[in-house]
Design an enzyme around this catalytic site. Structure first.
Site, PDB file in Angstrom:
ATOM      1  N   CYS A 169       1.057  -1.014  -0.065  1.00 36.20           N
ATOM      2  CA  CYS A 169       0.084  -0.107   0.046  1.00 36.20           C
ATOM      3  C   CYS A 169       0.867   1.053  -0.191  1.00 36.20           C
ATOM      4  CB  CYS A 169      -0.953   0.103   1.252  1.00 36.20           C
ATOM      5  SG  CYS A 169      -1.881   1.588   1.257  1.00 36.20           S
ATOM      6  N   GLU A 223      -3.914   1.154  -6.248  1.00 38.12           N
ATOM      7  CA  GLU A 223      -3.065  -0.019  -6.648  1.00 38.12           C
ATOM      8  C   GLU A 223      -2.791   0.409  -7.854  1.00 38.12           C
ATOM      9  OE1 GLU A 223      -0.327  -1.226  -5.574  1.00 38.12           O
ATOM     10  OE2 GLU A 223      -1.270  -1.689  -3.844  1.00 38.12           O
TER      11      GLU A 223
END
Length: 225
Positions: A2, A103
């Site tokens: 992340c 992402e």
């Protein structure tokens, strides 16, 4: 991993999601939070006060402050093994509020990657499971830092990336924030992937690739067909 997320909610939403906590009065919407930047953290220090920590954990024993840039994420599977995370996992846990993260998915037959904005279907604010620590600098000041824990992806995120951040359901917040030392064996079962059916992933513009860009444009959906 992340490596980018956002926190763009109003104070009432924050208070409802994390009752009992005091939040800084200067929280502003942020759509492109990047490593090394200050992030809102709810630490398990019994203060019930959210504060700004730098994103990128620096262990209390480290003499190298630049190590934080390599510690933005901590793999859930090895928290109790890694020297940098072993102590914080037992003593210094935290929640990191967010209402979405990004992402990047590699496009077939290309070196290019397409960013996706990932959020809960109900659009509510949630909390990443995190660890925190503090280190004293040469001038005697304290720097508080944090990292986001990651785990194996659910079926939705697996189509984009091979890791995802741990999102803790509300019913697990109080246990995670228990200020007492907690054995890893009591915590590991909570570090699971969030249910795919409760999440949504939307392709967005490469505008988000540059952390200087911080506006609602970052989460505007695009068509890539």
């Amino acid at each position: 991993m992340c490596g980018r997320f956002l926190l763009a909610v109003n104070p009432a939403e924050m208070q409802e999601a994390f009752p009992g906590f005091d939040f800084p009065s200067d929280i502003k919407p942020r759509y492109n939070i990047a490593p090394s930047q200050p992030v809102i953290v709810l630490p398990n220090d019994s203060s019930m006060k959210a504060d700004y920590f730098l994103w990128g954990l620096i262990p209390s024993w480290s003499k190298d402050l630049s190590i934080g840039s390599r510690m933005i994420n901590a793999r859930s599977e090895t928290l109790s093994e890694k020297p940098s995370f072993r102590g914080p996992y037992k003593y210094h846990r935290c929640l990191i509020p967010s209402n979405g993260f990004y992402e990047w998915k590699k496009l077939p037959g290309s070196n290019k990657k397409l960013p996706y904005f990932i959020q809960l279907k109900n659009n509510q604010v949630f909390a990443f499971a995190g660890l925190w620590d503090e280190v004293q600098t040469n001038d005697g000041s304290l720097i508080k830092t944090c990292t986001i824990i990651t785990t194996t992806p659910n079926s939705l995120i697996a189509t984009i990336h091979n890791r995802m951040p741990v999102i803790l359901p509300k019913e697990h917040h109080s246990l995670w924030l228990d200020p007492n030392p907690t054995p890893p064996s009591d915590l590991q079962k909570y570090l699971m992937s969030f249910p795919a059916e409760e999440m949504i992933a939307t392709p967005v513009s490469p505008y988000v690739n540059n952390p200087i860009n911080d506006s609602p444009v970052c989460i505007e959906p695009i068509s890539f067909l």
